[in-house]
Structure formats: structure tokens, C-alpha cells
Design a protein around this motif. Structure first.
Motif, mmCIF file in Angstrom:
data_model
loop_
_atom_site.group_PDB
_atom_site.id
_atom_site.type_symbol
_atom_site.label_atom_id
_atom_site.label_comp_id
_atom_site.label_asym_id
_atom_site.label_seq_id
_atom_site.Cartn_x
_atom_site.Cartn_y
_atom_site.Cartn_z
ATOM 1 N N ARG A 1 25.077 -32.683 2.030
ATOM 2 C CA ARG A 1 26.367 -32.784 1.343
ATOM 3 C C ARG A 1 26.219 -32.568 -0.157
ATOM 4 O O ARG A 1 27.151 -32.086 -0.822
ATOM 5 C CB ARG A 1 27.015 -34.142 1.610
ATOM 6 C CG ARG A 1 27.550 -34.304 3.022
ATOM 7 C CD ARG A 1 28.332 -35.593 3.148
ATOM 8 N NE ARG A 1 28.788 -35.800 4.519
ATOM 9 C CZ ARG A 1 29.501 -36.848 4.920
ATOM 10 N NH1 ARG A 1 29.837 -37.794 4.043
ATOM 11 N NH2 ARG A 1 29.876 -36.965 6.173
ATOM 12 N N ALA A 2 25.061 -32.934 -0.703
ATOM 13 C CA ALA A 2 24.833 -32.762 -2.141
ATOM 14 C C ALA A 2 24.513 -31.309 -2.495
ATOM 15 O O ALA A 2 24.380 -30.983 -3.675
ATOM 16 C CB ALA A 2 23.710 -33.672 -2.612
ATOM 17 N N GLY A 3 24.378 -30.451 -1.482
ATOM 18 C CA GLY A 3 24.195 -29.031 -1.746
ATOM 19 C C GLY A 3 22.794 -28.501 -1.573
ATOM 20 O O GLY A 3 22.539 -27.337 -1.921
ATOM 21 N N ALA A 4 21.875 -29.298 -1.021
ATOM 22 C CA ALA A 4 20.523 -28.797 -0.788
ATOM 23 C C ALA A 4 20.565 -27.659 0.232
ATOM 24 O O ALA A 4 21.273 -27.728 1.234
ATOM 25 C CB ALA A 4 19.612 -29.920 -0.286
ATOM 26 N N ASP A 5 19.822 -26.606 -0.046
ATOM 27 C CA ASP A 5 19.722 -25.471 0.875
ATOM 28 C C ASP A 5 19.017 -25.946 2.146
ATOM 29 O O ASP A 5 17.891 -26.451 2.076
ATOM 30 C CB ASP A 5 18.915 -24.354 0.206
ATOM 31 C CG ASP A 5 18.825 -23.089 1.043
ATOM 32 O OD1 ASP A 5 19.117 -23.127 2.250
ATOM 33 O OD2 ASP A 5 18.456 -22.043 0.474
ATOM 34 N N PRO A 6 19.642 -25.796 3.323
ATOM 35 C CA PRO A 6 18.980 -26.240 4.562
ATOM 36 C C PRO A 6 17.587 -25.655 4.745
ATOM 37 O O PRO A 6 16.718 -26.289 5.360
ATOM 38 C CB PRO A 6 19.934 -25.761 5.661
ATOM 39 C CG PRO A 6 21.260 -25.665 5.003
ATOM 40 C CD PRO A 6 20.983 -25.244 3.586
ATOM 41 N N ARG A 7 17.351 -24.461 4.194
ATOM 42 C CA ARG A 7 16.034 -23.827 4.331
ATOM 43 C C ARG A 7 14.964 -24.534 3.510
ATOM 44 O O ARG A 7 13.778 -24.177 3.603
ATOM 45 C CB ARG A 7 16.124 -22.357 3.909
ATOM 46 C CG ARG A 7 16.979 -21.496 4.830
ATOM 47 C CD ARG A 7 17.204 -20.113 4.243
ATOM 48 N NE ARG A 7 17.895 -20.194 2.947
ATOM 49 C CZ ARG A 7 18.172 -19.127 2.198
ATOM 50 N NH1 ARG A 7 17.795 -17.930 2.595
ATOM 51 N NH2 ARG A 7 18.812 -19.273 1.045
ATOM 52 N N MET A 8 15.389 -25.518 2.709
ATOM 53 C CA MET A 8 14.439 -26.299 1.923
ATOM 54 C C MET A 8 14.627 -27.793 2.190
ATOM 55 O O MET A 8 14.460 -28.628 1.306
ATOM 56 C CB MET A 8 14.606 -26.000 0.435
ATOM 57 C CG MET A 8 14.117 -24.620 0.026
ATOM 58 S SD MET A 8 12.314 -24.449 0.170
ATOM 59 C CE MET A 8 11.769 -25.403 -1.249
ATOM 60 N N VAL A 9 14.966 -28.129 3.426
ATOM 61 C CA VAL A 9 15.149 -29.532 3.834
ATOM 62 C C VAL A 9 14.321 -29.787 5.084
ATOM 63 O O VAL A 9 14.281 -28.955 6.002
ATOM 64 C CB VAL A 9 16.637 -29.839 4.118
ATOM 65 C CG1 VAL A 9 16.794 -31.271 4.668
ATOM 66 C CG2 VAL A 9 17.468 -29.670 2.858
ATOM 67 N N GLY A 10 13.634 -30.926 5.112
ATOM 68 C CA GLY A 10 12.855 -31.330 6.278
ATOM 69 C C GLY A 10 13.326 -32.665 6.807
ATOM 70 O O GLY A 10 13.966 -33.442 6.091
ATOM 71 N N LEU A 11 12.998 -32.946 8.075
ATOM 72 C CA LEU A 11 13.356 -34.226 8.704
ATOM 73 C C LEU A 11 12.130 -34.875 9.304
ATOM 74 O O LEU A 11 11.485 -34.315 10.197
ATOM 75 C CB LEU A 11 14.418 -34.025 9.790
ATOM 76 C CG LEU A 11 14.819 -35.292 10.560
ATOM 77 C CD1 LEU A 11 15.480 -36.316 9.641
ATOM 78 C CD2 LEU A 11 15.741 -34.941 11.728
ATOM 79 N N HIS A 12 11.806 -36.066 8.812
ATOM 80 C CA HIS A 12 10.726 -36.896 9.338
ATOM 81 C C HIS A 12 11.298 -38.008 10.229
ATOM 82 O O HIS A 12 12.507 -38.150 10.365
ATOM 83 C CB HIS A 12 9.955 -37.545 8.184
ATOM 84 C CG HIS A 12 8.962 -36.646 7.533
ATOM 85 N ND1 HIS A 12 7.751 -36.361 8.098
ATOM 86 C CD2 HIS A 12 8.993 -35.959 6.352
ATOM 87 C CE1 HIS A 12 7.063 -35.550 7.299
ATOM 88 N NE2 HIS A 12 7.808 -35.287 6.236
#
Length: 485
Positions: free
Chosen positions: A133-144
Motif C-alpha cells: 500500500r505504501a508503494g513498494a514495487d512487488p518485484r522488490m518485496v519478499g515474504l518470510h
């Protein structure tokens, strides 16, 4: 290694002469403080061009104060260090730094670190949703996460890019053999192929405390390299129709000084990558070597290790191990959190009750200094036996000092913020104390114990202040209680 108890901390400090624990000023130990910290001509501490006493009077205490320019600078250093040390001109395949959101996350922080070229690592539905929601590019987001929910995975897989197209996030870290089937089933239902990395435990025992050492065998994260489980999980991913194996991930712990432990873990991960290539013919394109670089909290702590030193050490290992195994070098990422945000923030408290307590038969005394916050805004001293310092913020200490313990206002004898510190003997109610290096895990682990409201986070820069997170109110607390609605 077990956590030091409060009594251990007290006894070791009592052996020091009074004055040995005087809080270091920004010009004495700048690594404890945000880069803009200084004292004005009247002796008041300033941050981002804002006098802390004025902020306390205007916005109240307790108060987290974040130096946005400092945060931007540290994020830039990490992003640049990884980009330069793993530059393809050096025969490398690129490098990235992902900000570990668990340290502290809000939209202001997400936007600041991503503008500096960092990605964002998340570990819950709340963190993941906020980052997107804050605008981070999904291609630069990870999930642990060691127990990801279906809701978390659905958000990760359905994440949209800036054009409104479903892109999915950069990578999901598989933490157990069970997650292979879990993520495969959701991906199949949605008709997508999901990039994943296998989190492994290398047997390296590192970190400032057992609770934050995360790569030895007897803990909940990851799959073992030594037992062959990591290879088995990787082969299961390769056999899955809707999973794409991007590589291996390892995080050895937190609050680590030096590079030796990081280098040892990197060698193990690189050997695992080479073994998989030999067994299957698949050389995964990425490795992630986690975070954990430590910071300084008191004048007795060693100076932290520079991000450039860490990145250069890792690049050397990766290059060397790739050549020895005869495989291409991988793209390398790391996940700093504490070293990015920790020193950027301080916590400001107002002093209340002060009393002297006789602590033994010899008549030794300790001065207890009570503040208007406590373990609800900094749980680390109670949870880990962590040590902090706390100079006076509204005026200098130019005279004699006394050995003090800074305590909070909660109904717990373990509600200690600073175990031992030498504070001005003329300290009085109404004075302000400031605890540096509270950006990591202060606000993020804050609670409403005793129904205290959580403090806000005030971002300062260029003499201006604005809320990054507003403080909670009593109405915020009571809003979830149906009987009070």
C-alpha cells in the motif's frame, strides 16, 4: 549463550567507578546517534535541526524521534554497497539490499528506503500489506515466516504493479517441507508460477543472544543443510509445476559485529548451491544471505561493521566459491534492518520520581530514575537483557554524576530501560532523558501493557517535524472493546 539477567548487568556495572558509565555525546561516539545529532549553545540536544526539549513540549513524551536524512543516508549506503560490490563489471551478477521490515515499518520508512534503491522484506500480513500500500514495487518485496497463512500467500501472489497488473511479489521464502505443497496448491488454484527461495539453517551460531540466533539446528526457522533436508526441499520445488526455485536463503542471527560468521555461512550456502547443481543440473540464480549486522547501543560497545566491509567480504566469498565449483556467480541479496533504522531514532522521556535505594549491607545506594514510558515502548532490556544509555537531553552534564537505573512506570520490577548509567547528580523531575539507537524493535515491539498508549514516531529533517506514525490515544485503545462502543 544465554541472556544476561538484570542482576548480572547490575553487578558488573557496580564494579565500575562512578563516571565510567557517563553517556557518550554525539561528538564522542557518533555511531550511537543519528548523523545530525548535536547540542546547541544552550546545551539542548538537537536532531534534524529540531531541539528535543521543544519537541517534547510540543508533541509530548514518550516520543520516538526519527532522523529522516539519517535513514535515507543509511539506506543509500546499503543499496550502493551491494550494487557496487556485486557489479557485473567485477564479474558478478548483481546485488540488492532488502530492508527487513520487522525492525520498524511504516509508510514513511517504506517510501524512504525504496526511493534509495532498497527492497522490503516482510514477515506477516500486516507488514506485507503495508509495504504494498505504501508503494513498494512487488518485484522488490519478499515474504518470510515459519507458518504463513493462506491470506498472506494470497496477498503475495495477487500483488499488483504500478500499472494495476497482477505481478506477484519477488520471492516467497519456504521455511519447511510442508510449505512446498501449501504454496503449490494456492499457486495452482490461481494459475500462476511463484518464485520461491528455500530458507536453510547452516549450523552457524551467531547473534547477540540465543533468542536472535536463527541458523543453529535447535530453532524454528529453515531446513537443515547438514541433514540433507535442504536439498530434498529444493528438489521438491524443482518437481513442482507452479513453483520456480530462485535459490537459497540463510539468516544467521542479529546484532553481529565483524564478518567472520557471515563469511562462514556464505561458504555453506554456496556449497549447497553447487551440490544441487551437480545433482540436478540446475544452478539456481540467486542466494540471499540475510541480515544481522549489529549497531552500538552504549559507549562500551565496539564500533559497528560498515555495510561496505560486509558487502566486500561476501562478494569475495561468492566469487571464490563460484570459481572453485565451476558454476556461474549468483545474484546476491542481503536483508539489513537494525543497521538501517536502529541508529536513526531516539526515544525521548520525561523524568518523574527519583529515589535512592540502599542495595546491600554496606550501605551502597542506587538511584532509581522513573520515566513516563518503559517496557511497553522498549521491551529489549527485559526480554534480552539489552543495554542502553540515556543522557539528559535538555541541558549538559557539567558536574558530578551518580550511578542510576532508569525504570519505567509499569507494574513490573523488571521494567528497566537502562540497567546502569551515570547521570548528573542534579537530575530532577521534569528533565528529559534521551535513549539513542531505538529505531529497531522499539516501536515495532511496543505494547499496550497496563493500557499505556504506544508513542508516536516523529520524523525530523531540516528543522521541520511531522508524524511518521501518530501517537495512539485512549480512544484508539477502547475502540476494540464492544462494551465501550
Amino acid at each position: 549463550m544465554s541472556a544476561p539477567s538484570a542482576s548480572d548487568a547490575a553487578s558488573s556495572a557496580d564494579a565500575l567507578p562512578v563516571g565510567a558509565l557517563v553517556c557518550p555525546e554525539p561528538d564522542q561516539r557518533p555511531d550511537l546517534w543519528p548523523w545530525t545529532a548535536t547540542r546547541d549553545e544552550d546545551g539542548a540536544l538537537e536532531l534534524g535541526g529540531c531541539a528535543l526539549p521543544e519537541l517534547a513540549d510540543t508533541y509530548g513524551t514518550p516520543l520516538f524521534v526519527m532522523d529522516r536524512a539519517d535513514l535515507r543516508g543509511r539506506a543509500n549506503v546499503w543499496a550502493t554497497a551491494m550494487a557496487e560490490e556485486f557489479w557485473d563489471g567485477y564479474g558478478m551478477a548483481g546485488g540488492d539490499a532488502f530492508y527487513a521490515g520487522k525492525a520498524f515499518l511504516c509508510a514513511d520508512v517504506v517510501r524512504t528506503v525504496t526511493e534509495c534503491g532498497m527492497g522490503v522484506d516482510t514477515a506477516s500480513l500486516g507488514e506485507l500489506t503495508l509495504a504494498l500500500r505504501a508503494g513498494a514495487d512487488p518485484r522488490m518485496v519478499g515474504l518470510h515466516g515459519n507458518n504463513k497463512t493462506e491470506a498472506e500467500l494470497e496477498v503475495a501472489l495477487r500483488a499488483e504493479n504500478a500499472a494495476g497488473e497482477r505481478a506477484g511479489i519477488a520471492r516467497i521464502f519456504l521455511d519447511s517441507p510442508w510449505e512446498v505443497g501449501q504454496v503449490e496448491a494456492i499457486a495452482a488454484r490461481l494459475g500462476v508460477v511463484v518464485p520461491v527461495m528455500v530458507r536453510v539453517k547452516t549450523g552457524i551460531h551467531a547473534g547477540g543472544n540465543d533468542y536472535i540466533a536463527t541458523s543453529h539446528e535447535d530453532q524454528k526457522f529453515g531446513v537443515s543443510v547438514a541433514g540433507g533436508e535442504a536439498i530434498a526441499v529444493a528438489e521438491a520445488v524443482l518437481a513442482s509445476e507452479h513453483l520456480e526455485l530462485r535459490g537459497f536463503h540463510n539468516h544467521i542471527g542479529s546484532q553481529i559485529i565483524g564478518t567472520e560468521a557471515f563469511e562462514a555461512a556464505a561458504r555453506i550456502v554456496m556449497a549447497l548451491r553447487a551440490e544441487l547443481a551437480e545433482r540436478t543440473g540446475v544452478c539456481v540464480p540467486e542466494i540471499d544471505l540475510g541480515g544481522g549486522v549489529g549497531i552500538a547501543y552504549t559507549g562500551r560497545d565496539p564500533e559497528p561493521t560498515s555495510p561496505v566491509v560486509v558487502a566486500r567480504a561476501l562478494a569475495s566469498i561468492v566469487r571464490e566459491e563460484s570459481a572453485a565449483a565451476g558454476v556461474p556467480v549468483p545474484h546476491v541479496s542481503v536483508e539489513p534492518g537494525r543497521s538501517v533504522v536502529g541508529p536513526t531514532m531516539v526515544t525521548l522521556y520525561r523524568v518523574g520520581a527519583i529515589k535512592d535505594v540502599t542495595i546491600d549491607e554496606d550501605g551502597r545506594q542506587r538511584r532509581y530514575v522513573s520515566i513516563d514510558g518503559g517496557m511497553s515502548d522498549n521491551i529489549r532490556p527485559a526480554l534480552y537483557g539489552a543495554h542502553y544509555t540515556a543522557p539528559r537531553a535538555n541541558r549538559r552534564c557539567d558536574g558530578p554524576v551518580m550511578r542510576c537505573r532508569v525504570v519505567g512506570k509499569h507494574c513490573e520490577s523488571g521494567d528497566i530501560v537502562v540497567h546502569e548509567v551515570d547521570l548528573p547528580a542534579d537530575l530532577r523531575a521534569g528533565d528529559l532523558l534521551v535513549v539513542p539507537a531505538t529505531g529497531a524493535y522499539g516501536r515495532s515491539m511496543a505494547s499496550n501493557y497496563n493500557l499505556l498508549t504506544r508513542p508516536g514516531v516523529l520524523a525530523v529533517e531540516g528543522g521541520r517535524a511531522q508524524w511518521a506514525l501518530r501517537p495512539e490515544t485512549l480512544e484508539d485503545l477502547y475502540a476494540t472493546d464492544p462494551a465501550l462502543a
